[in-house]
Design an enzyme around this catalytic site. Structure first.
Site, PDB file in Angstrom:
ATOM      1  N   TYR A 108     -11.158   2.830 -29.666  1.00  0.00           N
ATOM      2  CA  TYR A 108     -11.695   2.278 -28.405  1.00  0.00           C
ATOM      3  C   TYR A 108     -13.138   1.820 -28.574  1.00  0.00           C
ATOM      4  O   TYR A 108     -13.497   0.711 -28.205  1.00  0.00           O
ATOM      5  CB  TYR A 108     -11.576   3.301 -27.272  1.00  0.00           C
ATOM      6  CG  TYR A 108     -10.195   3.336 -26.680  1.00  0.00           C
ATOM      7  CD1 TYR A 108      -9.116   3.773 -27.435  1.00  0.00           C
ATOM      8  CD2 TYR A 108      -9.941   2.903 -25.388  1.00  0.00           C
ATOM      9  CE1 TYR A 108      -7.838   3.793 -26.918  1.00  0.00           C
ATOM     10  CE2 TYR A 108      -8.661   2.915 -24.863  1.00  0.00           C
ATOM     11  CZ  TYR A 108      -7.618   3.362 -25.625  1.00  0.00           C
ATOM     12  OH  TYR A 108      -6.350   3.370 -25.114  1.00  0.00           O
ATOM     13  N   ASN A 140      -3.301   7.286 -18.519  1.00  0.00           N
ATOM     14  CA  ASN A 140      -2.232   6.418 -18.012  1.00  0.00           C
ATOM     15  C   ASN A 140      -1.647   7.029 -16.743  1.00  0.00           C
ATOM     16  O   ASN A 140      -1.972   8.160 -16.391  1.00  0.00           O
ATOM     17  CB  ASN A 140      -1.103   6.334 -19.050  1.00  0.00           C
ATOM     18  CG  ASN A 140      -1.352   5.259 -20.096  1.00  0.00           C
ATOM     19  OD1 ASN A 140      -2.060   4.295 -19.858  1.00  0.00           O
ATOM     20  ND2 ASN A 140      -0.757   5.440 -21.245  1.00  0.00           N
ATOM     21  N   HIS A 184      -4.117  -3.656 -22.284  1.00  0.00           N
ATOM     22  CA  HIS A 184      -4.766  -3.436 -20.977  1.00  0.00           C
ATOM     23  C   HIS A 184      -5.616  -4.638 -20.546  1.00  0.00           C
ATOM     24  O   HIS A 184      -6.670  -4.474 -19.942  1.00  0.00           O
ATOM     25  CB  HIS A 184      -5.627  -2.164 -20.998  1.00  0.00           C
ATOM     26  CG  HIS A 184      -4.831  -0.917 -21.237  1.00  0.00           C
ATOM     27  ND1 HIS A 184      -4.199  -0.230 -20.242  1.00  0.00           N
ATOM     28  CD2 HIS A 184      -4.549  -0.247 -22.375  1.00  0.00           C
ATOM     29  CE1 HIS A 184      -3.558   0.811 -20.741  1.00  0.00           C
ATOM     30  NE2 HIS A 184      -3.742   0.821 -22.042  1.00  0.00           N
TER      31      HIS A 184
END
Ligand code: NDP
Length: 503
Positions: A339, A129, A56
């Site tokens: 993350y 997404n 990303h």
């Protein structure tokens, strides 16, 4: 006296001249180390880049709000969902997945749709997404999967063999691979696509009764996609077309909107459902779990500074507020770690103090202290340990999530491929795609898969065939394979198929 701002160094010291270094003479001459303005400028420039996101990397973001339009508070105690009309500030970052920071927006790739809700109970991140499903269902496969979407380790080029080798050796990818090669894999821009939470999540109410939910954000602009050839052209003409499109739309007050829905499944239904409801390679059929309206999302403000806000924004699916929690989705479970971990690497352990990441509507009262780039009051003179008897913050037991009862069997349990793993892909082909969608899907796969070795083409086409014989046949014909052999391979187990197509 002029009203113009005075140019200063980073320490606020006035700068008399920014066009000449301090030197030993008027012509060619030696530069003086004492020129602190010059050394500060050069040294800072050398440190402008922070680690690029491994995935990303290319994207853009905007601010807006989420507004509740339907009261579902009987299912969740989340305060930002508590009543119709309630608005919560949001920041969203859209992105492609595989490309580097300067890569083209129109590439065939899922689009990331990371959302931060600045609620009064802290920041809630929904990091999804533009697809309701994903390629793999266990996070242990994620680094390998991403390597295959990036570059060949020898020549640094994208590699169709790597891509299709992994896909064909990972049959659970068939649904998302199909989705990706429809024209929805090349959305016109970030405004004309849906967004999904993708995973199943838990919602729980004040009584700690819980349900499982899936989020759907349907674009009010309508779905619009590029064809493959249009996307390829756009990559060359304007690699930043989607970043530009979102910025311009908001500048022109043409604010994009999404209507937000949830599907809700009761825990006892989850035990009986015909698909594993926590397997992220599968959807919950709308016929079984209809979309229930929840709210709307509007983007109405561009960031002031791209690096400060878009590059430094940090999302983590582990940021839940009371009333929302994780499910036993194995991909989600890994993301709950990775993350936050990547943000610590990319931005440091105090990334939550960067303005775009700071809770805007909730206080922060933790006992974590110090560390690089501490720029808030660092807890002031208050106690830095818990428990304490000096008036420090106390936990609130009323926000304890429900107890999940489990009978565990701890091991590395594989989730083997089963026939049911092909059914939803078949349904997409048979029930959802129009004739034109099918033509485009087959063409889009053929121009890509055609670059892979023959044995890999066979292995992958057997999977398309298992999803639907017509689908498999059309792709196989397009990439020049013997249909009888494809059919034969489709009837084998995955182990036999791998053996029959080895190098
Ligand atoms: P439905 O038949 O009730 O609805 C079709 C779904 O497919 C809608 O969500 C629609 O999204 C989406 N869709 C329409 N055209 C395309 C396309 N060209 N490419 C990808 N998706 C498209 O769906 P079911 O729930 O009965 O599921 C049937 C199949 O539809 C599934 O196996 C799955 O592959 C696919 N699907 C299902 C979704 C779900 O959450 N249940 C979500 C998306 C796809 P839209 O309204 O935006 O056109």
């Amino acid at each position: 006296m002029s009203n113009k701002k005075k140019y200063t160094t980073n320490k606020g010291i006035p700068v008399p001249n920014d066009q000449a270094s301090i030197t030993t003479g008027k012509g060619a001459s030696y530069t003086m180390l004492e020129d602190a303005h010059l050394t500060e400028k050069l040294a800072h420039f050398g440190r402008e880049r922070i680690p690029e996101r491994v995935v990303h990397a290319k994207g853009t973001g905007a601010y807006g709000y989420f507004e509740v339009t339907n009261d579902l508070s009987k299912y969740t105690r989340a305060k930002f969902l508590s009543e119709i009309g309630k608005k919560t500030e949001v920041f969203i970052r859209f992105s492609t997945v595989g490309g580097e920071k300067g890569s083209a927006d129109a590439k065939r790739d899922p689009r990331g749709t990371a959302m931060k809700f600045y609620t009064e109970e802290g920041n809630y991140d929904l990091v999804g997404n533009n697809t309701p499903i994903f390629f793999i269902r266990d996070s242990i496969k994620f680094p390998d999967f991403i390597h295959t979407q990036k570059r060949n380790p020898q020549n640094n080029l994208p590699d169709a063999d790597m891509f299709w080798d992994f896909m064909s050796l990972t049959p659970e990818s068939i649904h998302q691979a199909t989705f990706l090669f429809t024209d929805r894999g090349t959305p016109l821009n970030f405004r004309h696509m849906d967004c999904f939470g993708s995973h199943s999540f838990m919602w729980y109410n004040e009584k700690n009764e819980y349900v499982w939910v899936k989020y759907h954000f349907k674009t009010a602009q309508g779905i619009k996609n590029f064809t493959n050839d249009e996307a390829v052209k756009m990559c060359g003409e304007n690699p930043d077309h989607a970043v530009e499109d979102l910025f311009e739309a908001i500048e022109n007050e043409n604010y994009p909107e999404w209507n937000v829905y949830v599907q809700i499944m009761k825990p006892e239904e989850a035990e009986e459902y015909k698909f594993d409801p926590f397997d992220v390679t599968k959807v919950w059929f709308h016929g079984d779990y209809p979309l229930i309206p929840l709210g709307k999302l509007v983007l109405n403000k561009n960031p002031e500074n791209f690096f400060a806000e878009v590059e430094q924004v940090a999302f983590a699916p582990s940021n839940f507020v009371p009333g929302i929690g994780p499910s036993p989705d194995r991909l989600l479970q890994g993301r709950l770690f990775s993350y936050e971990d990547t943000q610590r690497h990319r931005l440091g352990p105090n990334h939550h103090q960067i303005p775009v990441n700071r809770p805007k509507n909730a206080d922060v009262n933790s006992y974590q202290r110090d560390g690089p780039m501490t720029v808030d009051e660092n807890g002031g003179k208050g106690p830095n340990y818990y428990p304490n008897s000096f008036g420090g913050a106390e936990p609130d037991e009323t926000v304890t999530p429900p107890t999940i009862e489990l009978k565990a069997e701890i091991n590395r349990h594989t989730m083997p491929t089963e026939d049911v793993d092909f059914f939803q892909t078949g349904e997409l082909w048979r029930r959802v795609l129009s004739d034109e969608d099918k033509d485009h899907l087959v063409y889009n796969i053929v121009v890509h898969l055609g670059n892979a070795q023959e044995r890999i083409r066979y292995r992958q086409c057997a999977l398309f065939y298992k999803a639907d014989p017509e689908y498999g046949t059309r792709v196989a014909e397009g990439v020049g394979l013997d249909i009888n052999k494809v059919k034969e391979l489709s009837e084998m187990t995955q182990e036999e198929r791998v053996e029959a197509t080895k190098e």
